[in-house]
Design a protein around this motif. Sequence first.
Motif, mmCIF file in Angstrom:
data_model
loop_
_atom_site.group_PDB
_atom_site.id
_atom_site.type_symbol
_atom_site.label_atom_id
_atom_site.label_comp_id
_atom_site.label_asym_id
_atom_site.label_seq_id
_atom_site.Cartn_x
_atom_site.Cartn_y
_atom_site.Cartn_z
ATOM 1 N N THR A 1 0.847 -1.217 -0.131
ATOM 2 C CA THR A 1 -0.013 -0.061 0.054
ATOM 3 C C THR A 1 0.912 1.289 0.173
ATOM 4 O OG1 THR A 1 -1.864 -1.273 1.197
ATOM 5 C CG2 THR A 1 -1.967 1.199 1.064
ATOM 6 N N TYR B 1 2.039 1.695 -3.505
ATOM 7 C CA TYR B 1 1.128 2.227 -4.553
ATOM 8 C C TYR B 1 0.556 3.615 -4.044
ATOM 9 C CZ TYR B 1 -0.389 -2.585 -6.192
ATOM 10 O OH TYR B 1 -0.591 -3.620 -6.731
ATOM 11 N N ALA C 1 -6.311 -0.529 -2.448
ATOM 12 C CA ALA C 1 -5.093 -0.757 -1.460
ATOM 13 C C ALA C 1 -5.313 -0.360 -0.078
ATOM 14 C CB ALA C 1 -3.804 -0.851 -2.204
ATOM 15 N N ALA C 2 -5.691 0.864 0.125
ATOM 16 C CA ALA C 2 -5.662 1.562 1.502
ATOM 17 C C ALA C 2 -6.736 0.997 2.092
ATOM 18 C CB ALA C 2 -5.644 3.022 1.128
ATOM 19 N N CYS D 1 -5.861 -2.513 3.294
ATOM 20 C CA CYS D 1 -4.997 -2.382 4.238
ATOM 21 C C CYS D 1 -5.379 -1.728 5.638
ATOM 22 C CB CYS D 1 -3.786 -1.425 3.742
ATOM 23 S SG CYS D 1 -2.416 -0.899 4.981
ATOM 24 N N CYS E 1 -5.576 5.146 6.819
ATOM 25 C CA CYS E 1 -5.933 4.495 5.436
ATOM 26 C C CYS E 1 -7.433 4.675 4.895
ATOM 27 C CB CYS E 1 -5.489 3.071 5.469
ATOM 28 S SG CYS E 1 -3.886 2.650 5.414
#
Length: 134
Positions: free
Chosen positions: A75, A78, A89-90, A93, A126
């Motif tokens: 993450t 990215y 992705a966050a 995550c 995130c």
Amino acid sequence: MPDDFADYSPMYPGVFDYGYPYSHRIHHEHLVKTIQDCEAVCEHMTTLLKRRPDVQMRLRQLQLLRDCADICGLTAKYIARNSMFARPAANLCASICEACGAECARFPDAESQNCARVCMNCARECRAFAATMA
């Protein structure tokens, strides 16, 4: 690379001029650092837990720590490079950090409690990033 070639890129003209979209600046530096810190804490915790006499009672914690460290590493990359997959992705995550933080919070030792705080903070940041518009 010698200075003579500073602005030269046969495949991608302008790639070294540091203008949009090829900026050398890391995107969302504070968030990237927060995620990298979480990764480091989880990696450290994995090493610590493997040496504890109660390691067999902490197998789920170990698995989540490894998962958390891995997703944090990906993450952070990215987000730093402004990938189109940074927000999804966050979000993932954040989910894994929350699970890891909750598991770490179950254990009373100072290291696990600190890890829980770091993971939950990472998850909050995130989630906030994932909720923003691109």
